[in-house]
Design a protein around this motif. Sequence first.
Motif, PDB file in Angstrom:
ATOM      1  N   ARG A   1      35.379  44.134  44.599  1.00 17.96           N
ATOM      2  CA  ARG A   1      34.525  43.501  43.856  1.00 17.96           C
ATOM      3  C   ARG A   1      34.586  44.206  42.186  1.00 17.96           C
ATOM      4  N   ALA A   2      34.774  43.288  41.472  1.00 15.46           N
ATOM      5  CA  ALA A   2      34.857  43.819  39.807  1.00 15.46           C
ATOM      6  C   ALA A   2      34.477  42.734  39.073  1.00 15.46           C
ATOM      7  N   ASN A   3      33.522  43.087  38.223  1.00 19.41           N
ATOM      8  CA  ASN A   3      33.143  41.872  37.311  1.00 19.41           C
ATOM      9  C   ASN A   3      32.835  40.668  37.938  1.00 19.41           C
ATOM     10  N   GLY A   4      32.154  40.737  39.023  1.00 14.47           N
ATOM     11  CA  GLY A   4      31.745  39.379  39.824  1.00 14.47           C
ATOM     12  C   GLY A   4      32.962  38.641  40.348  1.00 14.47           C
ATOM     13  N   VAL A   5      34.234  39.233  40.419  1.00 20.21           N
ATOM     14  CA  VAL A   5      35.294  38.734  40.942  1.00 20.21           C
ATOM     15  C   VAL A   5      35.523  39.706  42.437  1.00 20.21           C
ATOM     16  N   ASP A   6      35.752  38.855  43.454  1.00 20.11           N
ATOM     17  CA  ASP A   6      35.953  39.551  44.719  1.00 20.11           C
ATOM     18  C   ASP A   6      37.486  39.130  45.095  1.00 20.11           C
ATOM     19  N   HIS A   7      38.523  40.167  45.328  1.00 17.60           N
ATOM     20  CA  HIS A   7      39.632  40.118  45.437  1.00 17.60           C
ATOM     21  C   HIS A   7      40.161  40.887  46.664  1.00 17.60           C
ATOM     22  N   SER A   8      41.196  40.472  47.291  1.00 12.12           N
ATOM     23  CA  SER A   8      41.699  41.300  48.310  1.00 12.12           C
ATOM     24  C   SER A   8      43.227  41.228  48.093  1.00 12.12           C
ATOM     25  N   ILE A   9      44.191  42.124  48.788  1.00  9.89           N
ATOM     26  CA  ILE A   9      45.469  42.150  48.711  1.00  9.89           C
ATOM     27  C   ILE A   9      45.805  41.868  50.127  1.00  9.89           C
ATOM     28  N   HIS A  10      47.069  41.260  50.435  1.00  7.73           N
ATOM     29  CA  HIS A  10      47.381  41.004  51.565  1.00  7.73           C
ATOM     30  C   HIS A  10      48.969  40.776  51.534  1.00  7.73           C
ATOM     31  N   GLU A  11      49.746  41.289  52.763  1.00  6.56           N
ATOM     32  CA  GLU A  11      51.216  41.119  52.827  1.00  6.56           C
ATOM     33  C   GLU A  11      51.231  39.653  52.826  1.00  6.56           C
ATOM     34  N   CYS A  12      52.276  39.010  52.252  1.00  7.62           N
ATOM     35  CA  CYS A  12      52.681  37.493  52.399  1.00  7.62           C
ATOM     36  C   CYS A  12      53.425  37.270  53.854  1.00  7.62           C
ATOM     37  N   PRO A  13      52.726  36.435  54.661  1.00 11.81           N
ATOM     38  CA  PRO A  13      53.009  35.802  55.864  1.00 11.81           C
ATOM     39  C   PRO A  13      54.632  35.303  55.661  1.00 11.81           C
ATOM     40  N   SER A  14      55.342  35.468  56.288  1.00 13.37           N
ATOM     41  CA  SER A  14      56.700  35.002  56.322  1.00 13.37           C
ATOM     42  C   SER A  14      56.941  33.302  55.937  1.00 13.37           C
ATOM     43  N   GLN A  15      55.986  32.574  56.828  1.00 10.67           N
ATOM     44  CA  GLN A  15      55.999  31.129  56.617  1.00 10.67           C
ATOM     45  C   GLN A  15      55.631  30.785  55.127  1.00 10.67           C
TER      46      GLN A  15
ATOM     47  N   SER B   1      60.929  29.910  40.990  1.00 11.03           N
ATOM     48  CA  SER B   1      62.258  30.177  40.854  1.00 11.03           C
ATOM     49  C   SER B   1      62.480  31.433  40.495  1.00 11.03           C
ATOM     50  N   GLN B   2      61.680  32.103  39.522  1.00 10.07           N
ATOM     51  CA  GLN B   2      62.272  33.430  38.999  1.00 10.07           C
ATOM     52  C   GLN B   2      61.602  34.633  39.917  1.00 10.07           C
ATOM     53  N   LEU B   3      60.953  34.040  40.949  1.00 12.04           N
ATOM     54  CA  LEU B   3      60.503  35.162  41.973  1.00 12.04           C
ATOM     55  C   LEU B   3      61.795  35.993  42.498  1.00 12.04           C
ATOM     56  N   PRO B   4      61.727  37.248  42.613  1.00 14.60           N
ATOM     57  CA  PRO B   4      63.098  37.847  43.006  1.00 14.60           C
ATOM     58  C   PRO B   4      63.049  37.967  44.450  1.00 14.60           C
ATOM     59  N   ARG B   5      64.393  37.551  44.949  1.00 15.35           N
ATOM     60  CA  ARG B   5      64.659  37.314  46.398  1.00 15.35           C
ATOM     61  C   ARG B   5      64.667  38.664  47.000  1.00 15.35           C
ATOM     62  N   GLY B   6      64.311  38.531  48.026  1.00 13.84           N
ATOM     63  CA  GLY B   6      64.368  39.901  49.018  1.00 13.84           C
ATOM     64  C   GLY B   6      63.283  40.945  48.561  1.00 13.84           C
ATOM     65  N   SER B   7      62.377  40.632  47.744  1.00 14.44           N
ATOM     66  CA  SER B   7      61.365  41.705  47.385  1.00 14.44           C
ATOM     67  C   SER B   7      60.379  41.448  48.082  1.00 14.44           C
ATOM     68  N   GLU B   8      59.271  42.412  48.146  1.00 17.02           N
ATOM     69  CA  GLU B   8      58.001  42.517  49.034  1.00 17.02           C
ATOM     70  C   GLU B   8      56.957  41.668  48.358  1.00 17.02           C
ATOM     71  N   LEU B   9      56.613  40.726  48.954  1.00 14.93           N
ATOM     72  CA  LEU B   9      55.576  39.954  48.363  1.00 14.93           C
ATOM     73  C   LEU B   9      54.162  40.313  48.895  1.00 14.93           C
ATOM     74  N   LEU B  10      53.259  40.173  48.028  1.00 15.58           N
ATOM     75  CA  LEU B  10      51.804  40.432  48.315  1.00 15.58           C
ATOM     76  C   LEU B  10      51.042  39.302  47.605  1.00 15.58           C
ATOM     77  N   LEU B  11      50.095  38.834  48.091  1.00 15.88           N
ATOM     78  CA  LEU B  11      49.154  37.917  47.908  1.00 15.88           C
ATOM     79  C   LEU B  11      47.890  38.468  47.452  1.00 15.88           C
ATOM     80  N   VAL B  12      47.323  37.909  46.584  1.00 16.41           N
ATOM     81  CA  VAL B  12      45.744  38.384  46.015  1.00 16.41           C
ATOM     82  C   VAL B  12      44.892  37.261  46.563  1.00 16.41           C
ATOM     83  N   ALA B  13      44.246  37.303  47.233  1.00 21.65           N
ATOM     84  CA  ALA B  13      42.963  36.212  47.615  1.00 21.65           C
ATOM     85  C   ALA B  13      41.866  36.676  46.673  1.00 21.65           C
ATOM     86  N   VAL B  14      41.371  35.575  45.977  1.00 25.60           N
ATOM     87  CA  VAL B  14      40.217  35.733  45.011  1.00 25.60           C
ATOM     88  C   VAL B  14      39.034  34.932  45.342  1.00 25.60           C
TER      89      VAL B  14
END
Length: 94
Positions: A9-23, A33-46
């Motif tokens: 929690r920072a400045n009233g915004v709750d966020h968490s970082i997750h590995e991107c599910p394969s699906q 389209s500019q997303l690098p192929r083969g790179s590790e993807l992380l998602l930030v839920a807010v």
Amino acid sequence: ASMAASTIRANGVDHSIHECPSQYKTPLHETFSQLPRGSELLLVAVVIQTKNSMASWSGAANDERDEKTGKFLRWAEGLCSKLAEKGFWADAVE
């Protein structure tokens, strides 16, 4: 290696970082389209808490929705800029 998510929690915004599910990887590459192929993807839920129910329509809820959307967009822009400065690709979806 699995990444355990914890909420920050920072400045009233709750966020968490997750590995991107394969699906989600193929749709993300199709959308960004500019997303690098083969790179590790992380998602930030807010999550930004509200005083009014966002499930109903009222003047107060609409005003708060606009306020919180602006807050999210400013927060996301700052995060994406900081990540880009460090050489990472980042984008935000409302």
